[in-house]
Design a protein around this motif. Structure first.
Motif, PDB file in Angstrom:
ATOM      1  N   ASN A 118       0.813  -1.223   0.000  1.00  0.00           N
ATOM      2  CA  ASN A 118       0.000   0.000   0.000  1.00  0.00           C
ATOM      3  C   ASN A 118       0.843   1.268   0.000  1.00  0.00           C
ATOM      4  OD1 ASN A 118      -2.498  -1.339  -0.045  1.00  0.00           O
ATOM      5  ND2 ASN A 118      -2.399  -1.663   2.169  1.00  0.00           N
ATOM      6  N   ASN A 119       2.006   1.225  -0.648  1.00  0.00           N
ATOM      7  CA  ASN A 119       2.861   2.407  -0.752  1.00  0.00           C
ATOM      8  C   ASN A 119       2.640   3.163  -2.053  1.00  0.00           C
ATOM      9  OD1 ASN A 119       4.106   1.881   1.689  1.00  0.00           O
ATOM     10  ND2 ASN A 119       5.762   0.716   0.768  1.00  0.00           N
ATOM     11  N   ASP A 120       1.695   2.732  -2.875  1.00  0.00           N
ATOM     12  CA  ASP A 120       1.515   3.383  -4.167  1.00  0.00           C
ATOM     13  C   ASP A 120       1.043   4.826  -4.022  1.00  0.00           C
ATOM     14  OD1 ASP A 120      -0.859   2.103  -3.237  1.00  0.00           O
ATOM     15  OD2 ASP A 120      -1.784   2.455  -5.195  1.00  0.00           O
ATOM     16  N   LYS A 121       0.230   5.133  -3.021  1.00  0.00           N
ATOM     17  CA  LYS A 121      -0.227   6.507  -2.810  1.00  0.00           C
ATOM     18  C   LYS A 121       0.955   7.404  -2.430  1.00  0.00           C
ATOM     19  CE  LYS A 121      -3.647   9.305  -0.352  1.00  0.00           C
ATOM     20  NZ  LYS A 121      -3.214  10.450  -1.020  1.00  0.00           N
ATOM     21  N   ILE A 122       1.853   6.895  -1.621  1.00  0.00           N
ATOM     22  CA  ILE A 122       3.042   7.656  -1.235  1.00  0.00           C
ATOM     23  C   ILE A 122       3.901   7.934  -2.462  1.00  0.00           C
ATOM     24  CG2 ILE A 122       5.178   7.574   0.120  1.00  0.00           C
ATOM     25  CD1 ILE A 122       3.609   5.780   2.123  1.00  0.00           C
ATOM     26  N   LEU A 123       4.094   6.911  -3.310  1.00  0.00           N
ATOM     27  CA  LEU A 123       4.886   7.090  -4.532  1.00  0.00           C
ATOM     28  C   LEU A 123       4.239   8.095  -5.471  1.00  0.00           C
ATOM     29  CD1 LEU A 123       5.915   3.394  -5.272  1.00  0.00           C
ATOM     30  CD2 LEU A 123       7.345   5.212  -4.338  1.00  0.00           C
ATOM     31  N   LYS A 124       2.914   8.033  -5.619  1.00  0.00           N
ATOM     32  CA  LYS A 124       2.211   8.965  -6.491  1.00  0.00           C
ATOM     33  C   LYS A 124       2.315  10.394  -5.972  1.00  0.00           C
ATOM     34  CE  LYS A 124      -1.115   5.606  -8.202  1.00  0.00           C
ATOM     35  NZ  LYS A 124      -2.510   5.169  -8.227  1.00  0.00           N
ATOM     36  N   ASP A 125       2.200  10.567  -4.664  1.00  0.00           N
ATOM     37  CA  ASP A 125       2.329  11.910  -4.083  1.00  0.00           C
ATOM     38  C   ASP A 125       3.729  12.476  -4.303  1.00  0.00           C
ATOM     39  OD1 ASP A 125      -0.305  11.864  -3.217  1.00  0.00           O
ATOM     40  OD2 ASP A 125       0.199  11.235  -1.165  1.00  0.00           O
ATOM     41  N   LYS A 126       4.750  11.646  -4.108  1.00  0.00           N
ATOM     42  CA  LYS A 126       6.124  12.093  -4.335  1.00  0.00           C
ATOM     43  C   LYS A 126       6.352  12.449  -5.795  1.00  0.00           C
ATOM     44  CE  LYS A 126       8.392   9.808  -0.489  1.00  0.00           C
ATOM     45  NZ  LYS A 126       9.464   8.929  -0.045  1.00  0.00           N
ATOM     46  N   TYR A 127       5.789  11.639  -6.709  1.00  0.00           N
ATOM     47  CA  TYR A 127       5.928  11.917  -8.141  1.00  0.00           C
ATOM     48  C   TYR A 127       5.262  13.246  -8.506  1.00  0.00           C
ATOM     49  CZ  TYR A 127       5.372  11.558 -13.180  1.00  0.00           C
ATOM     50  OH  TYR A 127       5.396  11.815 -14.524  1.00  0.00           O
ATOM     51  N   ASN A 128       4.066  13.468  -8.003  1.00  0.00           N
ATOM     52  CA  ASN A 128       3.331  14.690  -8.339  1.00  0.00           C
ATOM     53  C   ASN A 128       3.999  15.944  -7.802  1.00  0.00           C
ATOM     54  OD1 ASN A 128       1.324  13.423  -9.858  1.00  0.00           O
ATOM     55  ND2 ASN A 128       0.121  12.960  -8.036  1.00  0.00           N
ATOM     56  N   LYS A 129       4.845  15.820  -6.783  1.00  0.00           N
ATOM     57  CA  LYS A 129       5.563  16.973  -6.226  1.00  0.00           C
ATOM     58  C   LYS A 129       6.837  17.311  -7.004  1.00  0.00           C
ATOM     59  CE  LYS A 129       3.844  16.325  -1.544  1.00  0.00           C
ATOM     60  NZ  LYS A 129       4.164  15.962  -0.167  1.00  0.00           N
ATOM     61  N   LEU A 130       7.273  16.435  -7.898  1.00  0.00           N
ATOM     62  CA  LEU A 130       8.488  16.690  -8.676  1.00  0.00           C
ATOM     63  C   LEU A 130       8.256  17.806  -9.681  1.00  0.00           C
ATOM     64  CD1 LEU A 130       9.525  13.002  -9.523  1.00  0.00           C
ATOM     65  CD2 LEU A 130      10.520  14.478  -7.768  1.00  0.00           C
ATOM     66  N   ASN A 131       9.347  18.532 -10.045  1.00  0.00           N
ATOM     67  CA  ASN A 131       9.213  19.533 -11.099  1.00  0.00           C
ATOM     68  C   ASN A 131       9.155  18.831 -12.455  1.00  0.00           C
ATOM     69  OD1 ASN A 131      11.856  19.181 -12.215  1.00  0.00           O
ATOM     70  ND2 ASN A 131      12.687  20.475 -10.593  1.00  0.00           N
ATOM     71  N   ASN A 132       8.752  19.566 -13.493  1.00  0.00           N
ATOM     72  CA  ASN A 132       8.518  18.941 -14.802  1.00  0.00           C
ATOM     73  C   ASN A 132       9.773  18.313 -15.399  1.00  0.00           C
ATOM     74  OD1 ASN A 132       5.805  19.268 -14.948  1.00  0.00           O
ATOM     75  ND2 ASN A 132       5.857  21.113 -16.194  1.00  0.00           N
ATOM     76  N   ASN A 133      10.933  18.945 -15.258  1.00  0.00           N
ATOM     77  CA  ASN A 133      12.159  18.369 -15.822  1.00  0.00           C
ATOM     78  C   ASN A 133      12.513  17.044 -15.164  1.00  0.00           C
ATOM     79  OD1 ASN A 133      12.481  20.455 -17.638  1.00  0.00           O
ATOM     80  ND2 ASN A 133      13.761  21.650 -16.249  1.00  0.00           N
ATOM     81  N   THR A 134      12.323  16.969 -13.863  1.00  0.00           N
ATOM     82  CA  THR A 134      12.603  15.728 -13.147  1.00  0.00           C
ATOM     83  C   THR A 134      11.597  14.654 -13.538  1.00  0.00           C
ATOM     84  OG1 THR A 134      13.448  17.049 -11.315  1.00  0.00           O
ATOM     85  CG2 THR A 134      13.025  14.735 -10.868  1.00  0.00           C
ATOM     86  N   LYS A 135      10.344  15.059 -13.747  1.00  0.00           N
ATOM     87  CA  LYS A 135       9.331  14.100 -14.192  1.00  0.00           C
ATOM     88  C   LYS A 135       9.674  13.545 -15.571  1.00  0.00           C
ATOM     89  CE  LYS A 135       5.296  15.794 -11.696  1.00  0.00           C
ATOM     90  NZ  LYS A 135       3.963  16.411 -11.836  1.00  0.00           N
ATOM     91  N   ILE A 136      10.124  14.412 -16.479  1.00  0.00           N
ATOM     92  CA  ILE A 136      10.505  13.952 -17.817  1.00  0.00           C
ATOM     93  C   ILE A 136      11.651  12.955 -17.714  1.00  0.00           C
ATOM     94  CG2 ILE A 136      11.549  14.676 -20.001  1.00  0.00           C
ATOM     95  CD1 ILE A 136       9.879  17.253 -19.771  1.00  0.00           C
ATOM     96  N   LEU A 137      12.643  13.253 -16.884  1.00  0.00           N
ATOM     97  CA  LEU A 137      13.761  12.336 -16.688  1.00  0.00           C
ATOM     98  C   LEU A 137      13.276  11.008 -16.094  1.00  0.00           C
ATOM     99  CD1 LEU A 137      16.821  11.794 -16.726  1.00  0.00           C
ATOM    100  CD2 LEU A 137      16.910  12.770 -14.430  1.00  0.00           C
ATOM    101  N   PHE A 138      12.438  11.089 -15.081  1.00  0.00           N
ATOM    102  CA  PHE A 138      11.907   9.882 -14.438  1.00  0.00           C
ATOM    103  C   PHE A 138      11.098   9.055 -15.435  1.00  0.00           C
ATOM    104  CE2 PHE A 138       8.550   7.647 -12.115  1.00  0.00           C
ATOM    105  CZ  PHE A 138       9.306   6.918 -11.221  1.00  0.00           C
TER     106      PHE A 138
END
Length: 125
Positions: free
Chosen positions: A44-64
């Motif tokens: 049940n850590n998927d919500k934590i992962l999604k929250d962390k992902y949504n807090k990233l800036n756009n450049n980091t999201k593109i890299l991820f």
């Protein structure tokens, strides 16, 4: 310090060998990604992962997204090439394999960056 075998520093790997190695590495990476995400769902850590992902800036999201997406795109296109060669073995020659290996790297990179950018700009997980 342990030295590597001299033939690894003398000879240049052909693009076909790099393509084969990359296909194997992306297969292992996909296994790790799927197992890791599956374990996060079990715990049940998927919500934590999604929250962390949504807090990233756009450049980091593109890299991820690129790091996650490239193995999927490359391995899928490599598998399609393999199926094509199974059906048309006459194309299994150095010229075709070199061209298709370069194309595989190029198309995989373009598709990965395009998808990573589009998913980052339009969607939140």
């Amino acid at each position: 310090m342990k030295k590597i075998s001299p033939h690894l520093t003398i000879y240049k790997f052909p693009v076909t060998a790099l393509s084969s190695i990359t296909n194997r590495v992306t297969g292992v990476a996909l296994t790790g990604i799927y197992i890791g995400y599956g374990l996060s769902l079990i715990n049940n850590n998927d919500k934590i992962l999604k929250d962390k992902y949504n807090k990233l800036n756009n450049n980091t999201k593109i890299l991820f997204n690129s790091v996650i997406g490239f193995p999927l795109i490359y391995h899928t296109l490599g598998g399609l090439r393999h199926l094509y060669l199974d059906h048309y073995p006459k194309h299994l020659n150095n010229k075709f394999m070199t061209k298709s290996s370069i194309g595989l790297f190029g198309f995989s990179s373009l598709i990965t960056l395009g998808l990573a950018y589009s998913f980052t700009e339009k969607n939140k997980i």
